[in-house]
Design a protein around this motif. Structure first.
Motif, PDB file in Angstrom:
ATOM      1  N   ARG A   1      -3.639   8.234   0.295  1.00  0.00           N
ATOM      2  CA  ARG A   1      -2.455   8.695  -0.423  1.00  0.00           C
ATOM      3  C   ARG A   1      -1.300   7.708  -0.295  1.00  0.00           C
ATOM      4  O   ARG A   1      -1.001   7.213   0.798  1.00  0.00           O
ATOM      5  N   ALA A   2      -0.665   7.425  -1.414  1.00  0.00           N
ATOM      6  CA  ALA A   2       0.541   6.590  -1.447  1.00  0.00           C
ATOM      7  C   ALA A   2       1.680   7.429  -2.006  1.00  0.00           C
ATOM      8  O   ALA A   2       1.604   7.916  -3.141  1.00  0.00           O
ATOM      9  N   ILE A   3       2.728   7.626  -1.220  1.00  0.00           N
ATOM     10  CA  ILE A   3       3.890   8.424  -1.613  1.00  0.00           C
ATOM     11  C   ILE A   3       5.105   7.508  -1.689  1.00  0.00           C
ATOM     12  O   ILE A   3       5.429   6.810  -0.721  1.00  0.00           O
TER      13      ILE A   3
ATOM     14  N   GLY B   1      11.785   5.690  -2.262  1.00  0.00           N
ATOM     15  CA  GLY B   1      12.734   4.639  -2.621  1.00  0.00           C
ATOM     16  C   GLY B   1      12.033   3.374  -3.060  1.00  0.00           C
ATOM     17  O   GLY B   1      11.205   3.395  -3.978  1.00  0.00           O
ATOM     18  N   ASP B   2      12.332   2.269  -2.414  1.00  0.00           N
ATOM     19  CA  ASP B   2      11.723   0.980  -2.735  1.00  0.00           C
ATOM     20  C   ASP B   2      10.470   0.708  -1.917  1.00  0.00           C
ATOM     21  O   ASP B   2       9.961  -0.415  -1.901  1.00  0.00           O
ATOM     22  N   GLU B   3       9.987   1.734  -1.213  1.00  0.00           N
ATOM     23  CA  GLU B   3       8.781   1.602  -0.392  1.00  0.00           C
ATOM     24  C   GLU B   3       7.784   2.694  -0.757  1.00  0.00           C
ATOM     25  O   GLU B   3       8.114   3.683  -1.411  1.00  0.00           O
ATOM     26  N   TRP B   4       6.552   2.473  -0.311  1.00  0.00           N
ATOM     27  CA  TRP B   4       5.492   3.474  -0.412  1.00  0.00           C
ATOM     28  C   TRP B   4       4.970   3.753   0.993  1.00  0.00           C
ATOM     29  O   TRP B   4       4.801   2.821   1.799  1.00  0.00           O
ATOM     30  N   ARG B   5       4.714   5.007   1.284  1.00  0.00           N
ATOM     31  CA  ARG B   5       4.127   5.398   2.570  1.00  0.00           C
ATOM     32  C   ARG B   5       2.663   5.730   2.313  1.00  0.00           C
ATOM     33  O   ARG B   5       2.337   6.648   1.560  1.00  0.00           O
ATOM     34  N   VAL B   6       1.761   4.985   2.963  1.00  0.00           N
ATOM     35  CA  VAL B   6       0.323   5.070   2.682  1.00  0.00           C
ATOM     36  C   VAL B   6      -0.420   5.598   3.900  1.00  0.00           C
ATOM     37  O   VAL B   6      -0.241   5.091   5.016  1.00  0.00           O
ATOM     38  N   THR B   7      -1.273   6.596   3.671  1.00  0.00           N
ATOM     39  CA  THR B   7      -2.079   7.177   4.741  1.00  0.00           C
ATOM     40  C   THR B   7      -3.493   7.432   4.219  1.00  0.00           C
ATOM     41  O   THR B   7      -3.669   7.975   3.122  1.00  0.00           O
TER      42      THR B   7
ATOM     43  N   ILE C   1      -6.259  -6.255  -0.420  1.00  0.00           N
ATOM     44  CA  ILE C   1      -6.055  -5.601  -1.706  1.00  0.00           C
ATOM     45  C   ILE C   1      -6.446  -4.140  -1.516  1.00  0.00           C
ATOM     46  O   ILE C   1      -7.507  -3.829  -0.987  1.00  0.00           O
ATOM     47  N   LEU C   2      -5.582  -3.236  -1.951  1.00  0.00           N
ATOM     48  CA  LEU C   2      -5.671  -1.825  -1.563  1.00  0.00           C
ATOM     49  C   LEU C   2      -5.547  -0.919  -2.783  1.00  0.00           C
ATOM     50  O   LEU C   2      -4.611  -1.058  -3.571  1.00  0.00           O
ATOM     51  N   VAL C   3      -6.485   0.021  -2.922  1.00  0.00           N
ATOM     52  CA  VAL C   3      -6.440   1.035  -3.960  1.00  0.00           C
ATOM     53  C   VAL C   3      -6.050   2.370  -3.331  1.00  0.00           C
ATOM     54  O   VAL C   3      -6.623   2.773  -2.316  1.00  0.00           O
ATOM     55  N   THR C   4      -5.083   3.053  -3.950  1.00  0.00           N
ATOM     56  CA  THR C   4      -4.589   4.317  -3.400  1.00  0.00           C
ATOM     57  C   THR C   4      -4.525   5.409  -4.474  1.00  0.00           C
ATOM     58  O   THR C   4      -4.603   5.124  -5.668  1.00  0.00           O
ATOM     59  N   ARG C   5      -4.339   6.630  -4.011  1.00  0.00           N
ATOM     60  CA  ARG C   5      -4.101   7.784  -4.886  1.00  0.00           C
ATOM     61  C   ARG C   5      -2.596   8.055  -4.858  1.00  0.00           C
ATOM     62  O   ARG C   5      -2.056   8.509  -3.867  1.00  0.00           O
ATOM     63  N   SER C   6      -1.914   7.749  -5.952  1.00  0.00           N
ATOM     64  CA  SER C   6      -0.466   7.934  -6.007  1.00  0.00           C
ATOM     65  C   SER C   6      -0.060   9.216  -6.727  1.00  0.00           C
ATOM     66  O   SER C   6       1.076   9.669  -6.593  1.00  0.00           O
ATOM     67  N   ASP C   7      -0.954   9.797  -7.506  1.00  0.00           N
ATOM     68  CA  ASP C   7      -0.658  11.053  -8.208  1.00  0.00           C
ATOM     69  C   ASP C   7      -1.906  11.928  -8.198  1.00  0.00           C
ATOM     70  O   ASP C   7      -2.839  11.715  -8.979  1.00  0.00           O
ATOM     71  N   PRO C   8      -1.945  12.942  -7.331  1.00  0.00           N
ATOM     72  CA  PRO C   8      -3.146  13.793  -7.236  1.00  0.00           C
ATOM     73  C   PRO C   8      -3.215  14.862  -8.325  1.00  0.00           C
ATOM     74  O   PRO C   8      -4.207  15.600  -8.388  1.00  0.00           O
TER      75      PRO C   8
ATOM     76  N   MET D   1      -4.055   6.425  -9.873  1.00  0.00           N
ATOM     77  CA  MET D   1      -4.277   5.429  -8.824  1.00  0.00           C
ATOM     78  C   MET D   1      -3.272   4.290  -8.959  1.00  0.00           C
ATOM     79  O   MET D   1      -2.866   3.927 -10.057  1.00  0.00           O
ATOM     80  N   THR D   2      -2.874   3.737  -7.819  1.00  0.00           N
ATOM     81  CA  THR D   2      -1.974   2.590  -7.811  1.00  0.00           C
ATOM     82  C   THR D   2      -2.510   1.560  -6.819  1.00  0.00           C
ATOM     83  O   THR D   2      -3.074   1.912  -5.784  1.00  0.00           O
ATOM     84  N   TYR D   3      -2.330   0.301  -7.145  1.00  0.00           N
ATOM     85  CA  TYR D   3      -2.961  -0.826  -6.448  1.00  0.00           C
ATOM     86  C   TYR D   3      -1.870  -1.640  -5.732  1.00  0.00           C
ATOM     87  O   TYR D   3      -0.833  -1.945  -6.314  1.00  0.00           O
ATOM     88  N   PHE D   4      -2.142  -2.003  -4.475  1.00  0.00           N
ATOM     89  CA  PHE D   4      -1.156  -2.718  -3.666  1.00  0.00           C
ATOM     90  C   PHE D   4      -1.766  -3.924  -2.964  1.00  0.00           C
ATOM     91  O   PHE D   4      -2.984  -4.034  -2.808  1.00  0.00           O
ATOM     92  N   ILE D   5      -0.885  -4.782  -2.518  1.00  0.00           N
ATOM     93  CA  ILE D   5      -1.197  -5.782  -1.499  1.00  0.00           C
ATOM     94  C   ILE D   5      -0.694  -5.210  -0.183  1.00  0.00           C
ATOM     95  O   ILE D   5       0.468  -4.795  -0.072  1.00  0.00           O
TER      96      ILE D   5
END
Length: 399
Positions: A135-137, A140-146, A162-169, A177-181
């Motif tokens: 999960r990516a929440i 502000g200008d950051e995301w909290r990933v767990t 390279i990281l794939v997350t669930r940003s909107d369940p 899904m949203t993709y991060f470094i």
């Protein structure tokens, strides 16, 4: 009056190689200094844009660069150690990254100063990547990933991921899904080894607990992670199955070498099987050349899945034949000590290692079962299987 920029051709590429060698003699230049200079000269990935390690020319000219530098004794960037960065992270950053991201990451990625890993698969979302639940929440200008990732090659050596997350369940799974470094040294990132049947732990599981990722490290738009991930996976399958290979290179070379050095154990039956697999290996090598030529005209497509599928099947058949050919000698194993290698070396170990490690080829980089689905639906045009996201037409899913 605007001047038309002249295209860079074969002779111009060779001239630039000569200039690089003249200014940085491989015999006296520090390895890292030479690699940095090669990148800055546009001779890292010649098909990348100028200023990003390339010259904006067809990728087939890279073979000329590599051959001339190898003949001159120039160092390489140890591609087996940084394969995830080269084959997956770099093309994804090039396609979806911001200008700042490209400038920051591509050079140290190519020189090997920074190792990358891939945080995609999860315990409940391996083949079905769109079911990823990490999960990516946004805050502000950051995301909290767990969350938890698994089967992560080189995570123990990696600086970035390279990281794939669930940003909107609350939307269909492909659309949320949203993709991060991800900074692998950030607080909350924990890497644990996964010991394999070979005795080594090149794979890992990675736990992410309230990891803070700035929005500036997002690749692509929010909610568009599935499309970005698909681009990564297409490049990954080409990197695994379509890599340049000399005739009788790779696994077929190792097995043919074993055959030649053990004449007393040859039989007509094993000879016939070896010849058949040699022909298939050569056909795969030639298909890889064709695939790389197709890539020169565009981005990777689903055809790379066929290359990766064939590579895995051949590797397992060849390593099995080698073990069968050697008999009881092939069952000996040199060392079961837990090690955490920084690269996979099929050819620096004995046949038993090749046999065991090849079992992973049909899982890593996309399972063979999933690749067959991709080939049937996207290459052959066969009807697709029923999907969970029935409210989203297949043609409307991001690719």
């Amino acid at each position: 009056m605007t001047q038309t920029r002249q295209p860079v051709g074969v002779e111009e590429v060779r001239r630039r190689v000569r200039e690089l060698l003249a200014a940085h003699d491989p015999a006296t230049t520090d390895r890292l200094e030479f690699l940095r200079a090669r990148f800055d000269a546009g001779l890292a990935w010649v098909h990348f844009p100028p200023g990003l390690g390339g010259l904006g020319v067809p990728r087939e000219l890279q073979t000329i660069v590599d051959a001339e530098l190898e003949a001159a004794g120039a160092p390489d960037n140890d591609p087996r150690r940084i394969g995830i960065g080269l084959g997956m992270a770099a093309p994804t950053i090039l396609q979806f990254g911001t200008g700042e991201q490209k400038q920051r990451f591509l050079r140290p990625l190519w020189t090997g100063e920074e190792v990358w890993c891939q945080l995609f698969s999860e315990p409940g979302a391996g083949s079905d990547l769109a079911s990823a639940g990490t999960r990516a929440i946004r805050e502000g200008d950051e995301w909290r990933v767990t969350g938890q990732k698994v089967w992560t090659s080189s995570a123990h050596n990696a600086r970035w991921a390279i990281l794939v997350t669930r940003s909107d369940p609350d939307v269909p799974k492909h659309l949320g899904m949203t993709y991060f470094i991800c900074d692998m040294t950030a607080p909350g990132v924990e890497v644990r080894p996964l010991r394999q049947i070979t005795g080594e732990a090149e794979f890992n599981e990675v736990f992410l607990t309230d990891v803070r990722i700035p929005d500036s490290l997002r690749l692509g738009d929010v909610g568009d992670g599935w499309r970005v991930a698909q681009a990564t996976l297409m490049n990954e399958r080409v990197a695994i199955g379509g890599r340049p290979m000399p005739r009788e290179g790779g696994m077929i070379g190792a097995v043919a070498g074993t055959w030649r050095t053990h004449p007393a154990q040859r039989t007509a039956a094993t000879h016939d099987r070896l010849i058949q697999l040699w022909v298939e290996s050569e056909a795969l090598r030639l298909a890889g050349i064709r695939l790389r030529q197709q890539l020169a005209a565009g981005t990777p497509g689903p055809d790379g899945s066929a290359m990766k599928l064939s590579f895995a099947r051949l590797a397992q058949q060849l390593s099995g034949l080698e073990l069968e050919f050697l008999g009881e000698v092939g069952l000996r194993y040199d060392d079961w000590t837990l090690r955490r290698p920084d690269r996979v070396d099929f050819f620096g170990r004995e046949p038993g290692y090749r046999y065991l490690r090849a079992k992973g080829n049909s899982i890593e980089g996309g399972t063979s079962e999933i690749l067959r689905n991709i080939i049937s639906e996207r290459v052959l045009g066969l009807p697709s299987e029923p999907r969970v996201d029935k409210d989203v037409p297949w043609k409307d899913l991001p690719r």
